[in-house]
Design a protein around this motif. Structure first.
Motif, PDB file in Angstrom:
ATOM      1  N   UNK A  88       1.073  -0.867   0.207  1.00 57.71           N
ATOM      2  CA  UNK A  88      -0.189   0.551   0.151  1.00 57.71           C
ATOM      3  C   UNK A  88       1.002   1.254  -0.116  1.00 57.71           C
ATOM      4  N   UNK A  89       0.876   2.460  -0.619  1.00 56.74           N
ATOM      5  CA  UNK A  89       1.397   3.365  -0.740  1.00 56.74           C
ATOM      6  C   UNK A  89      -0.022   4.639  -0.431  1.00 56.74           C
ATOM      7  N   UNK A  90       1.029   5.618   0.025  1.00 59.27           N
ATOM      8  CA  UNK A  90      -0.209   6.639   0.674  1.00 59.27           C
ATOM      9  C   UNK A  90       1.114   7.836   0.099  1.00 59.27           C
ATOM     10  N   UNK A  91       0.532   8.714  -0.058  1.00 62.80           N
ATOM     11  CA  UNK A  91       0.674  10.259  -1.269  1.00 62.80           C
ATOM     12  C   UNK A  91      -0.319  11.135  -0.555  1.00 62.80           C
ATOM     13  N   UNK A  92       1.236  11.506   0.464  1.00 62.81           N
ATOM     14  CA  UNK A  92       1.110  13.272   0.562  1.00 62.81           C
ATOM     15  C   UNK A  92       0.617  14.182   0.141  1.00 62.81           C
ATOM     16  N   UNK A  93      -0.580  14.862   0.272  1.00 63.75           N
ATOM     17  CA  UNK A  93      -0.162  15.684  -0.384  1.00 63.75           C
ATOM     18  C   UNK A  93       0.104  16.911   0.004  1.00 63.75           C
ATOM     19  N   UNK A  94       0.917  17.806  -1.208  1.00 65.09           N
ATOM     20  CA  UNK A  94       1.662  18.807  -1.092  1.00 65.09           C
ATOM     21  C   UNK A  94       0.622  20.646  -1.542  1.00 65.09           C
ATOM     22  N   UNK A  95       0.536  19.895  -3.051  1.00 66.11           N
ATOM     23  CA  UNK A  95      -0.732  20.789  -3.533  1.00 66.11           C
ATOM     24  C   UNK A  95      -1.304  20.194  -4.567  1.00 66.11           C
ATOM     25  N   UNK A  96      -2.544  21.271  -4.698  1.00 64.01           N
ATOM     26  CA  UNK A  96      -3.651  20.470  -6.131  1.00 64.01           C
ATOM     27  C   UNK A  96      -4.602  21.940  -6.287  1.00 64.01           C
ATOM     28  N   UNK A  97      -5.005  21.463  -8.019  1.00 65.85           N
ATOM     29  CA  UNK A  97      -5.479  22.285  -7.996  1.00 65.85           C
ATOM     30  C   UNK A  97      -6.448  21.496  -8.861  1.00 65.85           C
ATOM     31  N   UNK A  98      -7.729  22.303  -9.918  1.00 65.17           N
ATOM     32  CA  UNK A  98      -8.426  21.784 -10.801  1.00 65.17           C
ATOM     33  C   UNK A  98      -8.763  22.646 -11.846  1.00 65.17           C
ATOM     34  N   UNK A  99      -9.098  22.134 -13.175  1.00 63.39           N
ATOM     35  CA  UNK A  99      -9.684  22.628 -13.741  1.00 63.39           C
ATOM     36  C   UNK A  99     -10.550  22.570 -14.596  1.00 63.39           C
ATOM     37  N   UNK A 100     -11.137  23.028 -15.187  1.00 64.55           N
ATOM     38  CA  UNK A 100     -12.613  22.959 -16.319  1.00 64.55           C
ATOM     39  C   UNK A 100     -11.996  23.816 -17.391  1.00 64.55           C
ATOM     40  N   UNK A 101     -12.622  22.985 -18.644  1.00 65.22           N
ATOM     41  CA  UNK A 101     -12.191  23.807 -19.560  1.00 65.22           C
ATOM     42  C   UNK A 101     -13.423  25.448 -19.922  1.00 65.22           C
ATOM     43  N   UNK A 102     -13.276  26.313 -20.727  1.00 63.17           N
ATOM     44  CA  UNK A 102     -13.708  27.640 -19.953  1.00 63.17           C
ATOM     45  C   UNK A 102     -15.189  27.430 -20.681  1.00 63.17           C
ATOM     46  N   UNK A 103     -15.326  25.981 -21.381  1.00 62.06           N
ATOM     47  CA  UNK A 103     -17.387  26.718 -21.833  1.00 62.06           C
ATOM     48  C   UNK A 103     -17.728  25.934 -20.657  1.00 62.06           C
TER      49      UNK A 103
END
Length: 164
Positions: free
Chosen positions: A142-157
């Protein structure tokens, strides 16, 4: 340390970023692979609101890369609708940057795989999940990812439609 999103108008609010992570069923984990080549691998995962967990075998390219460099990125596509008449896609996606480690502690490992099992087999009983986990326990990593930074994006439409 992390770049600011260039197209700020398309940036998703953090609540929507987390929603995509909760609801997604797979993503692509990118690591620093052999000989400096990027290594990107599709994986199932579970996000618990703070960390991301993955399962894998106890040996292979992914683990070799993680042992060399714990830094990684993980991308989940929440929507990908091709719109041929507009020559575009309506998309929503999330990119997470973080550090991955192999879970060595048996209790933490059990908790992580149980989170994954509940996500992918919600109709099974606790007993059924336990039996399956016990059957696959020995070769499981099992692997664990510690989150340092996250972003989300959507299309301009999509972002324009929200404003209407």
């Amino acid at each position: 340390m992390f770049r600011e999103m260039r197209r700020k108008k398309q940036e998703l609010p953090m609540e929507e970023v987390k929603e995509i992570l909760y609801e997604g069923t797979s993503g692509v984990l990118a690591l620093s692979g052999d000989d400096g080549y990027p290594y990107a691998v599709p994986l199932s995962y579970v996000y618990d609101g703070g960390k991301i967990y993955f399962h894998c075998a106890k040996a292979g390219h992914k683990l070799d890369a993680i042992k060399r460099d714990e830094k990684a990125s993980f991308c989940v596509i929440g929507q990908d609708q091709v719109v041929p008449e507009e020559y575009t896609t309506y998309f929503r996606s999330v990119i997470v940057f973080g550090k991955i480690q192999i879970i060595e502690d048996e209790t933490k490992k059990r908790q992580a795989i149980e989170k994954l099992a509940v996500k992918y087999t919600p109709e099974d009983t606790a007993t059924g999940r336990k039996e399956e986990i016990d059957r696959e326990w020995k070769p499981l990593c099992m692997l664990e990812m510690e989150i340092c930074h996250m972003t989300g994006k959507e299309s301009i439409e999509l972002s324009m439609n929200k404003k209407r």
